[in-house]
Design a protein around this motif. Structure first.
Motif, mmCIF file in Angstrom:
data_model
loop_
_atom_site.group_PDB
_atom_site.id
_atom_site.type_symbol
_atom_site.label_atom_id
_atom_site.label_comp_id
_atom_site.label_asym_id
_atom_site.label_seq_id
_atom_site.Cartn_x
_atom_site.Cartn_y
_atom_site.Cartn_z
ATOM 1 N N PRO A 11 43.747 -12.492 -17.552
ATOM 2 C CA PRO A 11 43.793 -12.257 -16.097
ATOM 3 C C PRO A 11 43.338 -13.504 -15.362
ATOM 4 O O PRO A 11 42.426 -14.211 -15.810
ATOM 5 N N LEU A 12 43.966 -13.782 -14.246
ATOM 6 C CA LEU A 12 43.617 -14.970 -13.471
ATOM 7 C C LEU A 12 42.251 -14.776 -12.820
ATOM 8 O O LEU A 12 42.000 -13.771 -12.158
ATOM 9 N N ALA A 13 41.381 -15.733 -13.019
ATOM 10 C CA ALA A 13 40.050 -15.673 -12.417
ATOM 11 C C ALA A 13 40.157 -15.840 -10.908
ATOM 12 O O ALA A 13 41.166 -16.338 -10.395
ATOM 13 N N PRO A 14 39.130 -15.413 -10.169
ATOM 14 C CA PRO A 14 39.154 -15.610 -8.717
ATOM 15 C C PRO A 14 39.280 -17.092 -8.363
ATOM 16 O O PRO A 14 38.927 -17.966 -9.150
ATOM 17 N N VAL A 15 39.775 -17.358 -7.182
ATOM 18 C CA VAL A 15 39.899 -18.733 -6.714
ATOM 19 C C VAL A 15 38.518 -19.387 -6.728
ATOM 20 O O VAL A 15 37.539 -18.800 -6.257
ATOM 21 N N PRO A 16 38.411 -20.594 -7.273
ATOM 22 C CA PRO A 16 37.101 -21.264 -7.263
ATOM 23 C C PRO A 16 36.580 -21.427 -5.839
ATOM 24 O O PRO A 16 37.335 -21.734 -4.921
ATOM 25 N N ASP A 17 35.297 -21.190 -5.660
ATOM 26 C CA ASP A 17 34.670 -21.417 -4.362
ATOM 27 C C ASP A 17 33.399 -22.236 -4.582
ATOM 28 O O ASP A 17 33.072 -22.608 -5.713
ATOM 29 N N ALA A 18 32.682 -22.514 -3.514
ATOM 30 C CA ALA A 18 31.502 -23.368 -3.617
ATOM 31 C C ALA A 18 30.462 -22.782 -4.572
ATOM 32 O O ALA A 18 29.837 -23.519 -5.342
ATOM 33 N N ALA A 19 30.279 -21.479 -4.542
ATOM 34 C CA ALA A 19 29.271 -20.856 -5.404
ATOM 35 C C ALA A 19 29.633 -21.020 -6.878
ATOM 36 O O ALA A 19 28.776 -21.352 -7.710
ATOM 37 N N ARG A 20 30.908 -20.795 -7.200
ATOM 38 C CA ARG A 20 31.323 -20.935 -8.600
ATOM 39 C C ARG A 20 31.267 -22.396 -9.055
ATOM 40 O O ARG A 20 30.913 -22.682 -10.196
ATOM 41 N N LEU A 21 31.623 -23.297 -8.162
ATOM 42 C CA LEU A 21 31.551 -24.709 -8.519
ATOM 43 C C LEU A 21 30.102 -25.142 -8.730
ATOM 44 O O LEU A 21 29.809 -25.946 -9.626
ATOM 45 N N ARG A 22 29.220 -24.631 -7.926
ATOM 46 C CA ARG A 22 27.803 -24.964 -8.093
ATOM 47 C C ARG A 22 27.302 -24.473 -9.454
ATOM 48 O O ARG A 22 26.578 -25.182 -10.153
ATOM 49 N N GLU A 23 27.701 -23.263 -9.847
ATOM 50 C CA GLU A 23 27.321 -22.730 -11.160
ATOM 51 C C GLU A 23 27.879 -23.611 -12.273
ATOM 52 O O GLU A 23 27.190 -23.886 -13.268
ATOM 53 N N ALA A 24 29.123 -24.049 -12.099
ATOM 54 C CA ALA A 24 29.744 -24.910 -13.106
ATOM 55 C C ALA A 24 28.999 -26.242 -13.217
ATOM 56 O O ALA A 24 28.783 -26.762 -14.313
ATOM 57 N N ALA A 25 28.597 -26.790 -12.072
ATOM 58 C CA ALA A 25 27.865 -28.056 -12.069
ATOM 59 C C ALA A 25 26.517 -27.907 -12.755
ATOM 60 O O ALA A 25 26.125 -28.759 -13.576
ATOM 61 N N LEU A 26 25.803 -26.859 -12.460
ATOM 62 C CA LEU A 26 24.499 -26.638 -13.077
ATOM 63 C C LEU A 26 24.620 -26.444 -14.587
ATOM 64 O O LEU A 26 23.817 -26.970 -15.364
ATOM 65 N N ALA A 27 25.625 -25.683 -15.007
ATOM 66 C CA ALA A 27 25.831 -25.454 -16.440
ATOM 67 C C ALA A 27 26.170 -26.761 -17.147
ATOM 68 O O ALA A 27 25.681 -27.032 -18.249
ATOM 69 N N TYR A 28 26.995 -27.582 -16.516
ATOM 70 C CA TYR A 28 27.385 -28.866 -17.105
ATOM 71 C C TYR A 28 26.182 -29.799 -17.229
ATOM 72 O O TYR A 28 25.953 -30.408 -18.271
ATOM 73 N N LEU A 85 18.363 -32.101 -6.247
ATOM 74 C CA LEU A 85 17.594 -31.396 -7.274
ATOM 75 C C LEU A 85 17.095 -32.334 -8.371
ATOM 76 O O LEU A 85 16.295 -31.927 -9.221
ATOM 77 N N GLY A 86 17.590 -33.568 -8.353
ATOM 78 C CA GLY A 86 17.223 -34.516 -9.398
ATOM 79 C C GLY A 86 18.068 -34.390 -10.649
ATOM 80 O O GLY A 86 17.821 -35.072 -11.648
ATOM 81 N N ALA A 87 19.100 -33.527 -10.607
ATOM 82 C CA ALA A 87 19.951 -33.333 -11.778
ATOM 83 C C ALA A 87 20.970 -34.457 -11.930
ATOM 84 O O ALA A 87 21.491 -34.680 -13.023
ATOM 85 N N VAL A 88 21.273 -35.119 -10.826
ATOM 86 C CA VAL A 88 22.170 -36.272 -10.849
ATOM 87 C C VAL A 88 21.413 -37.461 -10.277
ATOM 88 O O VAL A 88 20.907 -37.398 -9.160
ATOM 89 N N ASP A 89 21.329 -38.516 -11.057
ATOM 90 C CA ASP A 89 20.605 -39.719 -10.636
ATOM 91 C C ASP A 89 21.285 -40.909 -11.303
ATOM 92 O O ASP A 89 21.054 -41.188 -12.476
ATOM 93 N N ASP A 90 22.150 -41.593 -10.556
ATOM 94 C CA ASP A 90 22.920 -42.690 -11.143
ATOM 95 C C ASP A 90 22.023 -43.794 -11.685
ATOM 96 O O ASP A 90 22.332 -44.396 -12.723
#
Length: 212
Positions: A11-28, A85-90
């Motif tokens: 089944p097609l997942a819901p359209v990505p939104d900011a909340a889902r992208l944020r979850e994806a970023a945190l998991a990554y 959040l300090g999770a990304v620091d080039d």
């Protein structure tokens, strides 16, 4: 209840939104260290996968592209939040990666190219390389030489040639290592010093670099 066959599409997942992208970023970022650009690219791929699945499920391509426009627009803000959040620091990423690559036998030039390819700006790259390797005209020369020795050891050339290698093989490995080191960004003098060094000194220099 019958299970769906493996041939049936998911089944097609819901359209990505900011909340889902944020979850994806945190998991990554919980699994990987990444630059700002790295996270941006990861989120863009996440969106692109949804578009491909949507089209495969029968959605019109233009409709799918329009559906994810808000998500694409949210990427920059999400990455900025990750920085907050300090999770990304080039800068931190660059210094850590510069040390790691040098200890693995990468030249100063290749370290800088690696970081630049990951979207780190030139000033941050320069600062990270100086911090991790030392000044080019000072401590950095010894670090570069130690990296060249690691490179030579991987190719069993110079001081690391096999004890049973005859003169012909040792010379062939020497010449091939010189060519490879030039392609890898090591200067001619640095490569020659590494390949002409005695084994005991070479191993000592590598150990001191890795303990620094």
């Amino acid at each position: 209840m019958a299970r769906p066959s493996r041939s049936e599409p998911r089944p097609l997942a819901p359209v990505p939104d900011a909340a889902r992208l944020r979850e994806a970023a945190l998991a990554y970022l919980a699994r990987f260290s990444a630059t700002r650009m790295g996270v941006e690219r990861m989120l863009a791929r996440h969106i692109d996968r949804w578009v491909r699945r949507a089209v495969s499920s029968g959605m019109d391509a233009d409709e799918a592209a329009r559906a994810v426009l808000p998500a694409r627009g949210a990427i920059a803000g999400i990455v900025t939040d990750m920085e907050g959040l300090g999770a990304v620091d080039d800068a931190r990423f660059s210094e850590f990666r510069a040390r790691s690559l040098t200890r693995a036998g990468r030249s100063r030039r290749m370290v800088a190219a690696h970081l630049g390819a990951r979207g780190v700006d030139e000033a941050t790259v320069g600062h990270a390389v100086e911090e991790a390797l030392g000044p080019r005209d000072g401590e950095g020369r010894d670090t570069e030489l130690a990296a060249a020795l690691v490179f030579a050891r991987k190719r069993r050339a110079g001081p690391f040639v096999r004890p049973d290698a005859d003169e012909v093989e040792a010379d062939k490995r020497y010449r091939r290592a010189m060519d490879a080191m030039a392609r890898a960004g090591f200067g001619h003098d640095t490569a020659r010093r590494a390949l002409d060094m005695e084994l005991e000194e070479a191993e000592d220099r590598i150990m001191r670099m890795r303990m620094a």
